[in-house]
Motif scaffolding. Sequence first.
Motif, short mmCIF file in Angstrom:
data_model
loop_
_atom_site.label_atom_id
_atom_site.label_comp_id
_atom_site.label_asym_id
_atom_site.label_seq_id
_atom_site.Cartn_x
_atom_site.Cartn_y
_atom_site.Cartn_z
N GLY A 80 -5.52 -0.37 3.84
CA GLY A 80 -4.93 -1.17 3.07
C GLY A 80 -5.53 -2.50 3.09
O GLY A 80 -4.77 -3.27 2.43
N ASN A 110 -10.86 -3.24 -0.56
CA ASN A 110 -11.09 -2.14 -1.73
C ASN A 110 -12.58 -1.83 -1.38
O ASN A 110 -13.31 -1.36 -2.28
CB ASN A 110 -10.90 -2.58 -3.20
CG ASN A 110 -9.40 -2.49 -3.39
OD1 ASN A 110 -8.71 -1.75 -2.91
ND2 ASN A 110 -9.09 -3.21 -4.43
N GLY A 149 -8.32 4.69 0.56
CA GLY A 149 -7.24 3.88 0.37
C GLY A 149 -6.11 4.57 1.24
O GLY A 149 -6.40 5.71 1.88
N ILE A 204 -10.68 2.76 -8.38
CA ILE A 204 -9.55 2.19 -7.94
C ILE A 204 -8.50 1.75 -8.96
O ILE A 204 -8.78 0.86 -9.75
CB ILE A 204 -9.90 1.18 -6.92
CG1 ILE A 204 -10.96 1.56 -5.81
CG2 ILE A 204 -8.74 0.33 -6.02
CD1 ILE A 204 -11.56 0.06 -5.29
#
Length: 167
Positions: free
Chosen positions: A25, A28, A33, A153
């Motif tokens: 977390g 990116n 994730g 993402i």
Amino acid sequence: MNLEYCEAVPKDAKKIIDYLNKVAGESNNLTFGLEDCNLNEVEEMQLIKEIHEDPNSLMIVAKDGLKIVGVASLSGNKKRRLAHRANIGVSVLKNYWHLGIGSNLVAILIGYAVESGIEVIDLEVVTSNEYAIALYEKYGFEIIATYKNFMKIDKEYVDAYLMNLYL
């Protein structure tokens, strides 16, 4: 800070899962994730055991006291035609960035690869991750290609460089 680098062992499984759930977390830049961290402790223990038993693979953890602050892995290939190659992945908790931990983890993996007879190490790195790119280039990795739309993402595509180190 009391840093130690050691090979991951099955008893580290719970701490590694906790680490992955935190690091996932924080940026990116990783290929996973929070929604991807779904191994349970027994599965993580088995994964660590399999890596330990593969002479062309290694998982290293960086610890600050009892806390895991970085994880790096070298994943060898079981196919004979690809056995000269391995892939690396490195992550470090954000609070520990720029302290040399990533560099030490990469150095350990390269040393192990040389001892194991690996001839090529490859990796993928997000094109915007300038610090990681500089780190890999410091160790001799070369950008060999750009992988467009490497990750997605949410609804945004992210490109990555494919980098190789020829040992």
